[in-house]
Enzyme design. Sequence first.
Site, PDB file in Angstrom:
ATOM      1  N   LYS A 271       6.555  -7.289  -2.936  1.00  0.00           N
ATOM      2  CA  LYS A 271       5.847  -6.230  -2.216  1.00  0.00           C
ATOM      3  C   LYS A 271       5.419  -5.099  -3.144  1.00  0.00           C
ATOM      4  CE  LYS A 271       5.995  -3.926   2.188  1.00  0.00           C
ATOM      5  NZ  LYS A 271       4.604  -4.227   2.404  1.00  0.00           N
TER       6      LYS A 271
ATOM      7  N   GLY B 132      11.450  -3.026  -8.100  1.00  0.00           N
ATOM      8  CA  GLY B 132      11.329  -4.163  -9.019  1.00  0.00           C
ATOM      9  C   GLY B 132       9.887  -4.598  -9.218  1.00  0.00           C
ATOM     10  N   CYS B 133       9.115  -4.601  -8.150  1.00  0.00           N
ATOM     11  CA  CYS B 133       7.716  -5.023  -8.235  1.00  0.00           C
ATOM     12  C   CYS B 133       6.892  -4.016  -9.025  1.00  0.00           C
ATOM     13  CB  CYS B 133       7.143  -5.215  -6.835  1.00  0.00           C
ATOM     14  SG  CYS B 133       8.003  -6.510  -5.916  1.00  0.00           S
ATOM     15  N   THR B 134       7.232  -2.743  -8.906  1.00  0.00           N
ATOM     16  CA  THR B 134       6.542  -1.717  -9.673  1.00  0.00           C
ATOM     17  C   THR B 134       6.872  -1.861 -11.157  1.00  0.00           C
ATOM     18  OG1 THR B 134       6.520  -0.217  -7.781  1.00  0.00           O
ATOM     19  CG2 THR B 134       6.227   0.775  -9.957  1.00  0.00           C
TER      20      THR B 134
ATOM     21  N   ALA C  54       4.892  -4.923 -12.461  1.00  0.00           N
ATOM     22  CA  ALA C  54       3.455  -4.640 -12.588  1.00  0.00           C
ATOM     23  C   ALA C  54       3.195  -3.712 -13.775  1.00  0.00           C
ATOM     24  CB  ALA C  54       2.926  -4.021 -11.300  1.00  0.00           C
TER      25      ALA C  54
END
Length: 195
Positions: free
Chosen positions: A69, A74-76, A79
């Site tokens: 998401k 973690g996704c930030t 990315a």
Amino acid sequence: MRMLTAAIIGILVVVGAIALRPRIARADLLKEGQIAPPFSTQMVTGDQQAPVSLSDFHGRKVILYFYPKDETPGCTKEACAFRDGYSRFSNAGLAVLGCSVDSADAHKKFIQKYNLPFSLLLDPDKKIATAYGAANGIPVLGLDRRITYVIDEKGNVLKVYPNVDPSTHAIEILNDLGVADATPPAAASPTPAPN
């Protein structure tokens, strides 16, 4: 005392419902050497949206990473690690594509906030995630699992990364592919773009 008992019973009912619910089957991960499943969708680049297919990248290696998401810690980190190493990917002729179940608007905000130089794919019906074994990684929340595939110039799976450390993963891929100067000058940080 009755309220405490009722609260405990309520919690047990919720936990039991989650534990006993029908499981949503997860597709198997692709294996190295397999043909990467074709896909056609929309991609978000900057604040623009355009159609894209895997075949558009024929002749180039593609880093296709699935993440749960936009805007989560973690996704930030992941990315931003791809962002911080993007010039190395680009100079090596590698395309980077992120994919999650988020909307086009969520992707646009995520791209803008963190100045992401690569495209994010739309997968609202989870067709791409299902084909690549990433769907239902977090079944309770309906989110994809964190997996990365490197697809070669002919459309075959070159590498599979089923266990990803979001902060170091981009550099790991560069090192595995033998891209020169893959060591980052500084660790990736989830820093929003300056306004």
